[in-house]
Design an enzyme around this catalytic site. Structure first.
Site, PDB file in Angstrom:
ATOM      1  N   CYS A 114      -0.039 -30.239  45.354  1.00  0.00           N
ATOM      2  CA  CYS A 114       0.265 -30.247  44.059  1.00  0.00           C
ATOM      3  C   CYS A 114      -1.525 -30.658  43.331  1.00  0.00           C
ATOM      4  CB  CYS A 114       1.032 -30.845  43.486  1.00  0.00           C
ATOM      5  SG  CYS A 114       2.280 -30.246  44.147  1.00  0.00           S
ATOM      6  N   HIS A 258      -0.365 -31.626  35.655  1.00  0.00           N
ATOM      7  CA  HIS A 258       0.429 -30.989  36.399  1.00  0.00           C
ATOM      8  C   HIS A 258       1.585 -30.307  36.405  1.00  0.00           C
ATOM      9  CE1 HIS A 258       2.274 -29.256  40.340  1.00  0.00           C
ATOM     10  NE2 HIS A 258       3.021 -30.279  41.172  1.00  0.00           N
ATOM     11  N   ASN A 288       7.427 -25.671  39.299  1.00  0.00           N
ATOM     12  CA  ASN A 288       6.112 -26.290  40.101  1.00  0.00           C
ATOM     13  C   ASN A 288       5.503 -24.899  40.391  1.00  0.00           C
ATOM     14  OD1 ASN A 288       4.467 -27.467  40.907  1.00  0.00           O
ATOM     15  ND2 ASN A 288       5.915 -29.171  41.957  1.00  0.00           N
TER      16      ASN A 288
HETATM   17  N1  ACO Z   1      21.904 -28.817  41.938  1.00  0.00           N
HETATM   18  C1  ACO Z   1      22.979 -30.332  41.387  1.00  0.00           C
HETATM   19  N2  ACO Z   1      23.086 -30.759  42.165  1.00  0.00           N
HETATM   20  C2  ACO Z   1      22.129 -31.693  42.878  1.00  0.00           C
HETATM   21  C3  ACO Z   1      20.477 -30.648  42.560  1.00  0.00           C
HETATM   22  C4  ACO Z   1      20.748 -28.878  42.476  1.00  0.00           C
HETATM   23  N3  ACO Z   1      20.032 -28.130  42.117  1.00  0.00           N
HETATM   24  N4  ACO Z   1      19.840 -31.271  43.788  1.00  0.00           N
HETATM   25  C5  ACO Z   1      20.842 -32.003  44.507  1.00  0.00           C
HETATM   26  N5  ACO Z   1      22.144 -32.042  43.596  1.00  0.00           N
HETATM   27  C6  ACO Z   1      22.847 -33.006  44.221  1.00  0.00           C
HETATM   28  C7  ACO Z   1      22.732 -33.593  45.076  1.00  0.00           C
HETATM   29  O1  ACO Z   1      23.440 -33.758  46.475  1.00  0.00           O
HETATM   30  C8  ACO Z   1      23.757 -35.516  44.997  1.00  0.00           C
HETATM   31  O2  ACO Z   1      24.743 -35.060  45.029  1.00  0.00           O
HETATM   32  P1  ACO Z   1      25.553 -36.510  45.879  1.00  0.00           P
HETATM   33  O3  ACO Z   1      25.020 -37.617  44.913  1.00  0.00           O
HETATM   34  O4  ACO Z   1      26.903 -35.947  45.662  1.00  0.00           O
HETATM   35  O5  ACO Z   1      24.633 -36.245  46.775  1.00  0.00           O
HETATM   36  C9  ACO Z   1      22.703 -35.725  43.064  1.00  0.00           C
HETATM   37  O6  ACO Z   1      22.875 -33.995  42.624  1.00  0.00           O
HETATM   38  C10 ACO Z   1      21.828 -36.686  42.966  1.00  0.00           C
HETATM   39  O7  ACO Z   1      20.436 -36.596  43.775  1.00  0.00           O
HETATM   40  P2  ACO Z   1      19.360 -36.906  43.996  1.00  0.00           P
HETATM   41  O8  ACO Z   1      18.330 -36.681  44.588  1.00  0.00           O
HETATM   42  O9  ACO Z   1      20.081 -38.787  44.544  1.00  0.00           O
HETATM   43  O10 ACO Z   1      19.180 -36.517  42.723  1.00  0.00           O
HETATM   44  P3  ACO Z   1      17.859 -37.053  41.388  1.00  0.00           P
HETATM   45  O11 ACO Z   1      18.366 -37.369  40.389  1.00  0.00           O
HETATM   46  O12 ACO Z   1      16.719 -37.794  42.241  1.00  0.00           O
HETATM   47  O13 ACO Z   1      16.966 -35.317  41.127  1.00  0.00           O
HETATM   48  C11 ACO Z   1      14.497 -34.441  42.023  1.00  0.00           C
HETATM   49  C12 ACO Z   1      16.769 -35.224  41.682  1.00  0.00           C
HETATM   50  C13 ACO Z   1      15.322 -33.952  40.435  1.00  0.00           C
HETATM   51  C14 ACO Z   1      14.093 -33.409  42.771  1.00  0.00           C
HETATM   52  C15 ACO Z   1      14.639 -35.799  41.180  1.00  0.00           C
HETATM   53  O14 ACO Z   1      14.113 -36.775  42.408  1.00  0.00           O
HETATM   54  C16 ACO Z   1      12.451 -35.303  40.915  1.00  0.00           C
HETATM   55  O15 ACO Z   1      12.756 -34.808  40.173  1.00  0.00           O
HETATM   56  N6  ACO Z   1      12.168 -36.378  41.860  1.00  0.00           N
HETATM   57  C17 ACO Z   1      10.254 -35.694  41.594  1.00  0.00           C
HETATM   58  C18 ACO Z   1       9.854 -34.635  42.755  1.00  0.00           C
HETATM   59  C19 ACO Z   1       9.070 -33.338  42.507  1.00  0.00           C
HETATM   60  O16 ACO Z   1       9.716 -33.403  41.428  1.00  0.00           O
HETATM   61  N7  ACO Z   1       8.713 -33.340  43.576  1.00  0.00           N
HETATM   62  C20 ACO Z   1       8.260 -31.859  42.666  1.00  0.00           C
HETATM   63  C21 ACO Z   1       7.222 -32.039  43.557  1.00  0.00           C
HETATM   64  S1  ACO Z   1       6.236 -33.301  44.335  1.00  0.00           S
HETATM   65  C22 ACO Z   1       5.299 -33.411  43.269  1.00  0.00           C
HETATM   66  O17 ACO Z   1       5.245 -31.464  42.745  1.00  0.00           O
HETATM   67  C23 ACO Z   1       4.115 -34.202  42.366  1.00  0.00           C
END
Ligand code: ACO
Length: 331
Positions: A114, A258, A288
């Site tokens: 990215c 980004h 993204n």
């Molecule tokens: N829909 C519904 N539920 C979901 C989804 C979905 N798409 N994805 C995950 N869940 C669930 C999980 O299974 C979990 O359920 P559980 O508690 O029953 O196990 C619950 O939601 C929480 O999951 P987490 O992964 O802990 O969710 P979090 O609040 O961390 O959000 C996310 C996930 C959005 C990916 C977050 O961690 C984030 O924004 N991270 C940054 C990563 C990013 O943006 N990466 C992009 C690429 S990297 C870059 O470009 C820099």
């Protein structure tokens, strides 16, 4: 007299097909509410079958060259920042070069996930400042949809396909003695700042590759850890970029970040004390698009008239590697 790289045009391209969150919810246990609340994403564009990263890159580059009023035969260097090349080799940039009809000069791909566009901008800027080339096309192009595990709801909802490009041209800047203040800043790239920390590369990676599995693999991510590193490292590199130019956040007209996640963007600009109305945000519609997201946002801001000549832009990105970086430019 200093040689600088001026951004003389930009362009972008998005595949026709739009996939909404609601559509994903028809085949995965997820919802528009969950995705929008956690990420800000409502839809993404998906490349058509047979539509390659080079096709997206060509369209973006062609539109940037038209905006710049520069013919393909005048282009010396072509750089494609991509994580999703058409093939393991040759470089996607060489196909784009052939499609444009710009053969002869160097053309290569650059891989910083990215952060790829910022890395490529820094490399092209160095080529121009060293006098090795006069005109460069820097492209960020991705077909991230091809790297996704469409059964993994925690990753596949985050990404989209697209491409953006800028044309850089050398220009001579005469710095007035004892000059300070924005009005004396040269147009073009003011500075770039690149970082990587390979120790945490496993937070965001594919589980395959030519020399490990012989397959492309699919994207795997530790979302919470990536989030934590992203906000901390982005705030730090933005401060570094401002300090290197003797600027404060008040000197920035537009942040062009980004587009990984709306909450990462909000967390980063809050740390800087900047208002959201000075940030170009496309994540809702593009998701993204990895290396393509900054030039896509830049092109949108230029075409809708928000970004005006003379304004100061701060670009920033964080991605797999982990890599992160920033670039300051005067439009
Ligand atoms: N829909 C519904 N539920 C979901 C989804 C979905 N798409 N994805 C995950 N869940 C669930 C999980 O299974 C979990 O359920 P559980 O508690 O029953 O196990 C619950 O939601 C929480 O999951 P987490 O992964 O802990 O969710 P979090 O609040 O961390 O959000 C996310 C996930 C959005 C990916 C977050 O961690 C984030 O924004 N991270 C940054 C990563 C990013 O943006 N990466 C992009 C690429 S990297 C870059 O470009 C820099």
């Amino acid at each position: 007299m200093n040689v600088r790289s001026q951004i003389v045009g930009c362009g972008s391209y998005l595949p026709e097909r739009v996939m909404t969150n609601d559509e994903i919810a028809t085949f995965l246990d997820t919802s528009d509410e969950w995705i929008a609340a956690r990420t800000g994403i409502r839809q993404r564009h998906i490349a058509a079958e047979g539509e390659l990263t080079s096709d997206l890159a060509f369209n973006a580059a062609d539109s940037a060259l038209r905006a710049a009023g520069i013919r393909a035969c005048e282009v010396d260097l072509i750089l494609v920042a991509t994580t999703t090349p058409d093939k393991t080799f040759p470089a996607t940039a060489t196909r784009v070069q052939a499609m444009l009809g710009a053969e002869g000069g160097p053309a290569f791909d650059l891989q910083a996930v990215c952060t790829g566009f910022i890395y490529a901008l820094a490399v092209a800027d160095s080529f121009i400042r060293l006098g090795q080339v006069d005109t460069a096309v820097v492209i960020g192009a991705e077909t991230m949809s091809r790297l996704l595990d469409w059964e993994d709801r925690s990753t596949c909802v985050l990404f989209g396909d697209g491409a953006g490009a800028v044309v850089l041209k050398s220009s001579n800047h005469h710095a007035p003695s004892g000059s300070g203040g924005r009005e004396n800043l040269p147009r073009g790239i003011l500075s770039t700042h690149l970082h990587a920390d390979g120790r945490i590369g496993n937070l965001l990676q594919t589980d395959g590759g030519p020399s490990s599995t012989g397959t492309v693999g699919t994207l795997k991510m530790s979302g919470r850890e990536v989030f934590r590193h992203a906000v901390a490292n982005l705030a730090s590199v933005l401060e570094e970029a401002l300090a290197a130019n003797g600027m404060t956040p008040a000197d920035i007209d537009w942040v062009v970040p980004h587009q990984a996640n709306r909450r990462i963007i909000e967390g980063t600009i809050r740390k800087l004390g900047l208002d959201e109305d000075r940030v170009i945000i496309t994540i809702e519609r593009h998701a993204n698009t990895s290396a393509a997201s900054i030039p896509l946002a830049l092109d949108e801001g230029v075409r809708d008239g928000r970004i005006q000549p003379g304004q100061v832009l701060l670009m920033e990105a964080m991605g797999g590697g982990m890599t992160w970086g920033a670039g300051l430019a005067r439009w």
